[in-house]
Enzyme design. Structure first.
Site, PDB file in Angstrom:
ATOM      1  N   LYS A 182       0.837  -1.201   0.000  1.00  0.00           N
ATOM      2  CA  LYS A 182       0.000   0.000   0.000  1.00  0.00           C
ATOM      3  C   LYS A 182       0.870   1.249   0.000  1.00  0.00           C
ATOM      4  O   LYS A 182       1.582   1.517   0.962  1.00  0.00           O
ATOM      5  CB  LYS A 182      -0.900   0.046   1.243  1.00  0.00           C
ATOM      6  CG  LYS A 182      -1.959   1.131   1.112  1.00  0.00           C
ATOM      7  CD  LYS A 182      -2.607   1.508   2.416  1.00  0.00           C
ATOM      8  CE  LYS A 182      -2.030   2.745   3.056  1.00  0.00           C
ATOM      9  NZ  LYS A 182      -2.110   3.981   2.255  1.00  0.00           N
ATOM     10  N   GLU A 185      -1.611   7.370   0.367  1.00  0.00           N
ATOM     11  CA  GLU A 185      -2.735   7.861  -0.447  1.00  0.00           C
ATOM     12  C   GLU A 185      -2.361   9.159  -1.171  1.00  0.00           C
ATOM     13  O   GLU A 185      -2.985   9.538  -2.145  1.00  0.00           O
ATOM     14  CB  GLU A 185      -3.963   8.078   0.434  1.00  0.00           C
ATOM     15  CG  GLU A 185      -3.735   9.048   1.566  1.00  0.00           C
ATOM     16  CD  GLU A 185      -4.888   9.084   2.564  1.00  0.00           C
ATOM     17  OE1 GLU A 185      -6.035   9.089   2.115  1.00  0.00           O
ATOM     18  OE2 GLU A 185      -4.630   9.095   3.777  1.00  0.00           O
ATOM     19  N   GLY A 235       6.534   4.682   8.666  1.00  0.00           N
ATOM     20  CA  GLY A 235       5.629   5.806   8.887  1.00  0.00           C
ATOM     21  C   GLY A 235       5.831   6.364  10.287  1.00  0.00           C
ATOM     22  O   GLY A 235       6.870   6.147  10.920  1.00  0.00           O
ATOM     23  N   GLU A 257       9.705   0.940  10.694  1.00  0.00           N
ATOM     24  CA  GLU A 257      10.666   2.049  10.531  1.00  0.00           C
ATOM     25  C   GLU A 257       9.889   3.318  10.841  1.00  0.00           C
ATOM     26  O   GLU A 257       9.020   3.709  10.063  1.00  0.00           O
ATOM     27  CB  GLU A 257      11.195   2.106   9.092  1.00  0.00           C
ATOM     28  CG  GLU A 257      11.868   0.849   8.598  1.00  0.00           C
ATOM     29  CD  GLU A 257      13.261   0.682   9.149  1.00  0.00           C
ATOM     30  OE1 GLU A 257      13.825   1.640   9.696  1.00  0.00           O
ATOM     31  OE2 GLU A 257      13.787  -0.439   9.043  1.00  0.00           O
ATOM     32  N   CYS A 291      12.901  11.100   7.594  1.00  0.00           N
ATOM     33  CA  CYS A 291      12.823  10.534   8.952  1.00  0.00           C
ATOM     34  C   CYS A 291      14.102  10.770   9.740  1.00  0.00           C
ATOM     35  O   CYS A 291      14.061  10.980  10.943  1.00  0.00           O
ATOM     36  CB  CYS A 291      12.513   9.046   8.879  1.00  0.00           C
ATOM     37  SG  CYS A 291      13.606   8.162   7.781  1.00  0.00           S
ATOM     38  N   GLU A 392       8.430  15.194  16.599  1.00  0.00           N
ATOM     39  CA  GLU A 392       8.827  15.223  15.189  1.00  0.00           C
ATOM     40  C   GLU A 392       7.904  16.181  14.432  1.00  0.00           C
ATOM     41  O   GLU A 392       6.689  16.001  14.430  1.00  0.00           O
ATOM     42  CB  GLU A 392       8.714  13.817  14.593  1.00  0.00           C
ATOM     43  CG  GLU A 392       9.219  13.757  13.171  1.00  0.00           C
ATOM     44  CD  GLU A 392       9.054  12.375  12.547  1.00  0.00           C
ATOM     45  OE1 GLU A 392       7.963  11.804  12.668  1.00  0.00           O
ATOM     46  OE2 GLU A 392      10.021  11.876  11.939  1.00  0.00           O
TER      47      GLU A 392
HETATM   48  P1  NDP Z   1       1.841   7.774   8.598  1.00  0.00           P
HETATM   49  O1  NDP Z   1       2.222   6.951   9.757  1.00  0.00           O
HETATM   50  O2  NDP Z   1       0.707   8.708   8.736  1.00  0.00           O
HETATM   51  O3  NDP Z   1       1.511   6.879   7.325  1.00  0.00           O
HETATM   52  C1  NDP Z   1       2.391   5.913   6.814  1.00  0.00           C
HETATM   53  C2  NDP Z   1       1.602   4.879   6.039  1.00  0.00           C
HETATM   54  O4  NDP Z   1       0.751   4.186   6.962  1.00  0.00           O
HETATM   55  C3  NDP Z   1       0.680   5.471   4.981  1.00  0.00           C
HETATM   56  O5  NDP Z   1       0.601   4.591   3.881  1.00  0.00           O
HETATM   57  C4  NDP Z   1      -0.640   5.550   5.712  1.00  0.00           C
HETATM   58  O6  NDP Z   1      -1.760   5.568   4.865  1.00  0.00           O
HETATM   59  C5  NDP Z   1      -0.603   4.262   6.519  1.00  0.00           C
HETATM   60  N1  NDP Z   1      -1.494   4.269   7.678  1.00  0.00           N
HETATM   61  C6  NDP Z   1      -2.013   5.326   8.336  1.00  0.00           C
HETATM   62  N2  NDP Z   1      -2.828   4.902   9.334  1.00  0.00           N
HETATM   63  C7  NDP Z   1      -2.819   3.561   9.297  1.00  0.00           C
HETATM   64  C8  NDP Z   1      -3.471   2.550  10.057  1.00  0.00           C
HETATM   65  N3  NDP Z   1      -4.295   2.855  11.060  1.00  0.00           N
HETATM   66  N4  NDP Z   1      -3.226   1.255   9.750  1.00  0.00           N
HETATM   67  C9  NDP Z   1      -2.390   0.941   8.749  1.00  0.00           C
HETATM   68  N5  NDP Z   1      -1.766   1.850   7.974  1.00  0.00           N
HETATM   69  C10 NDP Z   1      -1.963   3.141   8.247  1.00  0.00           C
HETATM   70  O7  NDP Z   1       3.157   8.555   8.165  1.00  0.00           O
HETATM   71  P2  NDP Z   1       3.325   9.649   7.064  1.00  0.00           P
HETATM   72  O8  NDP Z   1       2.819   9.126   5.766  1.00  0.00           O
HETATM   73  O9  NDP Z   1       2.790  10.945   7.564  1.00  0.00           O
HETATM   74  O10 NDP Z   1       4.928   9.688   6.966  1.00  0.00           O
HETATM   75  C11 NDP Z   1       5.707  10.419   7.824  1.00  0.00           C
HETATM   76  C12 NDP Z   1       6.277   9.562   8.930  1.00  0.00           C
HETATM   77  O11 NDP Z   1       7.025   8.482   8.387  1.00  0.00           O
HETATM   78  C13 NDP Z   1       7.238  10.323   9.787  1.00  0.00           C
HETATM   79  O12 NDP Z   1       6.992  10.050  11.135  1.00  0.00           O
HETATM   80  C14 NDP Z   1       8.597   9.766   9.383  1.00  0.00           C
HETATM   81  O13 NDP Z   1       9.580   9.882  10.362  1.00  0.00           O
HETATM   82  C15 NDP Z   1       8.263   8.353   9.081  1.00  0.00           C
HETATM   83  N6  NDP Z   1       9.282   7.749   8.228  1.00  0.00           N
HETATM   84  C16 NDP Z   1      10.192   6.883   8.793  1.00  0.00           C
HETATM   85  C17 NDP Z   1      11.226   6.358   8.038  1.00  0.00           C
HETATM   86  C18 NDP Z   1      12.221   5.409   8.645  1.00  0.00           C
HETATM   87  O14 NDP Z   1      12.949   4.751   7.884  1.00  0.00           O
HETATM   88  N7  NDP Z   1      12.327   5.301   9.952  1.00  0.00           N
HETATM   89  C19 NDP Z   1      11.388   6.714   6.619  1.00  0.00           C
HETATM   90  C20 NDP Z   1      10.383   7.611   6.135  1.00  0.00           C
HETATM   91  C21 NDP Z   1       9.376   8.114   6.925  1.00  0.00           C
HETATM   92  P3  NDP Z   1      -2.317   6.925   4.242  1.00  0.00           P
HETATM   93  O15 NDP Z   1      -2.181   6.684   2.810  1.00  0.00           O
HETATM   94  O16 NDP Z   1      -3.739   7.038   4.679  1.00  0.00           O
HETATM   95  O17 NDP Z   1      -1.501   8.051   4.744  1.00  0.00           O
END
Ligand code: NDP
Length: 498
Positions: A182, A185, A235, A257, A291, A392
């Site tokens: 996935k 979005e 995320g 991650e 991140c 963050e």
């Molecule tokens: P989110 O946690 O909001 O979303 C990440 C993904 O999870 C998206 O595809 C999102 O879908 C999905 N998601 C959201 N809610 C749920 C749920 N309840 N169940 C399952 N999946 C869900 O993060 P962001 O997209 O805002 O990304 C930013 C974050 O990612 C930051 O905190 C950043 O630090 C972290 N990150 C970490 C990295 C690492 O390697 N440690 C690398 C890159 C980013 P949807 O399409 O709806 O948003």
């Protein structure tokens, strides 16, 4: 070419069981170019039903299909073809990443090259011997073999739409798993192109499935499903916590991650201009939506005034603009929602009593007014317990902190719930090593920042994650270990009386 793409509305479908599908409800989501606010694509909006269909397709391909049983060479050959196709379509993919995510072409170009390299790396790694044999007592031969886990659910964010996906997809497929993936979005464009490539290279149907849609719907279904054996998620930390709970029903393996609030420590003996340069790169590359961003700059007290003055002078000169302008050094934030979140944090910082030394406002003049541009911001006069220091922000906002000595630098560096990354700038090698060893983080740099390579694991301590991406560690995440004890003396054990 870039502008043309920006004005053509792309139609993005889901890929389930080797077919392009519009989804259960035929609903669409508008995908916006964050530099212009214009509509660039229309993506199919997946539902729980679509997620279930994709999971079933992956389950069937794993349980009944050829993929897990192909030789490593055969699987590697698909991965190599995918890498070549990414390279062939490099400029197109780079341009698409820029209009979807907003990042400058230069950054998007690196991402596309890294994505191809990641497929090649795992194509090579999967050919290496895996498994062990042991000489053990009792006339047994003990062996350990590595096997794919099964159906892997892969959920990624929007900041590196293609590259973060490939960090998961390449090792998962190399290991012989089937996947339900996935994208965010917000940024489904380049992921869709990757699945076009999968179709072009003839990846067996059902091996790789893509469902678009909201995380709470599609992502949650992947995380809770009993038919998914593993979920690998990148995320935010709060979403990661949710995934852990959702995945507990069938005790599926998880790899997370997550977020960061990483310290970049500048000692007085650092090469001054190098430290300033990397401090800027550490926070403003990717508009701070990285991140591992060095979002806390810890400066030794004796150079703080000089350092901050030079940093601010340079931050004010950063060319903010649309990613497809070759002059642009920093693009917009990915969405209105993300921009609003960042501007809210800037307001919180001001209310907490910190002082803005530069930027921190939305750019609204002609050419910027429809996009989500925020001028690079730096807060001074901060206190360790402020929200802008602890949380963050995920935008072009850095907080300065100062320290008197090595011990205080380490204490401040570790003083958040996160433990993703950290940097140290000094010309004293022994001091650099002492400090790095004390930083509770999985990714560290000395006299540099941000660079990472396919060979080394990407991994967070504390609330920055569980498990690793990249390197041999990243492949291990997608493999089970099985011990086989082979009796070389086939006769009754005689444990119970006859
Ligand atoms: P989110 O946690 O909001 O979303 C990440 C993904 O999870 C998206 O595809 C999102 O879908 C999905 N998601 C959201 N809610 C749920 C749920 N309840 N169940 C399952 N999946 C869900 O993060 P962001 O997209 O805002 O990304 C930013 C974050 O990612 C930051 O905190 C950043 O630090 C972290 N990150 C970490 C990295 C690492 O390697 N440690 C690398 C890159 C980013 P949807 O399409 O709806 O948003």
């Amino acid at each position: 070419m870039v502008m043309e793409l920006g004005h053509k509305i792309m139609k993005l479908s889901m890929y389930i069981g080797g077919e392009w599908v519009e989804g259960d409800t035929n609903q669409k989501r508008k995908i916006i170019n964050p530099a212009t606010g214009k509509w660039i694509a229309e993506a199919a909006e997946g539902t729980v039903t679509d997620a279930r269909l994709a999971i079933q397709a992956a389950r069937k391909a794993f349980d009944e299909g050829e993929w897990p049983n192909l030789s490593a060479e055969e699987r590697a050959s698909y991965l190599l073809k995918v890498a070549d196709k990414i390279d062939e379509r490099h400029d197109e993919l780079m341009a698409l990443e820029t209009i979807d995510n907003g990042k400058p072409l230069r950054e998007a170009g690196y991402d596309m090259s890294d994505a191809a390299a990641c497929f090649r790396y795992y194509a090579g790694l999967i050919l290496a011997p895996h498994g062990e044999t042991y000489t053990v007592p009792d006339n047994m031969q003990a062996m350990v073999v590595r096997e794919p886990i099964g159906v892997c659910g892969l959920i990624v964010p929007w900041n590196y739409p293609l590259l973060m996906s490939v960090w998961k997809i390449a090792p998962a497929l190399a290991a012989g798993n089937t996947i339900v993936y996935k994208p965010s979005e917000v940024t489904p464009v380049t992921p869709t192109k990757l699945f076009e490539i999968f179709e072009e290279v003839g990846l067996p149907k059902g091996v790789a499935n893509m469902v678009m849609g909201a995380g709470e719907v599609v992502g949650n279904e992947i995380a809770v499903s009993d038919d998914v054996d593993m979920v690998s998620f990148t995320g935010g930390t709060d979403t990661g916590r949710h995934i852990m709970k959702a995945a507990s029903g069938n005790m599926k393996k998880i790899s997370l991650e997550l977020g960061g609030k990483s310290p970049n420590i500048i000692f007085a003996d650092a090469d001054f201009e190098t430290a300033v340069d990397y401090a800027l790169f550490g926070i403003y590359c990717g508009s701070g939506q990285v991140c591992s961003a060095g979002s806390r700059i810890l400066v030794e007290e004796s150079i703080q005034d000089k350092f901050i003055a030079r940093f601010v002078e340079r931050a004010n000169k950063i060319k903010v603009g649309p990613g497809n302008d070759p002059e642009t050094e920093m693009g917009p934030l990915v969405s209105q929602e993300q921009m609003d979140k960042v501007l809210k944090y800037i307001q919180i910082g001001i209310e907490e009593g910190a002082k803005l030394a530069c930027g921190g406002y939305r750019l609204t003049e002609d050419g910027y007014d429809q996009g989500f541009f925020v001028a690079p911001a730096a807060f001074i006069d901060t206190k360790p317990d402020m929200r802008i220091v602890q949380e963050e922000i995920f935008g072009p906002v850095v907080v300065f902190q100062t320290f008197k000595d090595e011990a205080e630098a380490i204490q401040l560096a570790n003083d958040t719930k996160y433990g993703l990354a950290g940097g140290v700038f000094t010309q004293d090698a022994a001091k650099a090593m002492r400090v790095i060893k004390k930083i509770r983080a999985g990714i560290t740099w000395v006299n540099t920042y941000h660079g990472t390579y396919n060979e080394a694991p990407w991994h967070g301590y504390k609330q920055s994650g569980i498990g690793s991406s990249l390197g041999t560690y990243g492949l291990d995440e997608f493999l089970e270990t099985k011990q086989i004890n082979f009796n070389l003396n086939v006769e009754p054990i005689g444990w119970f009386a006859n």
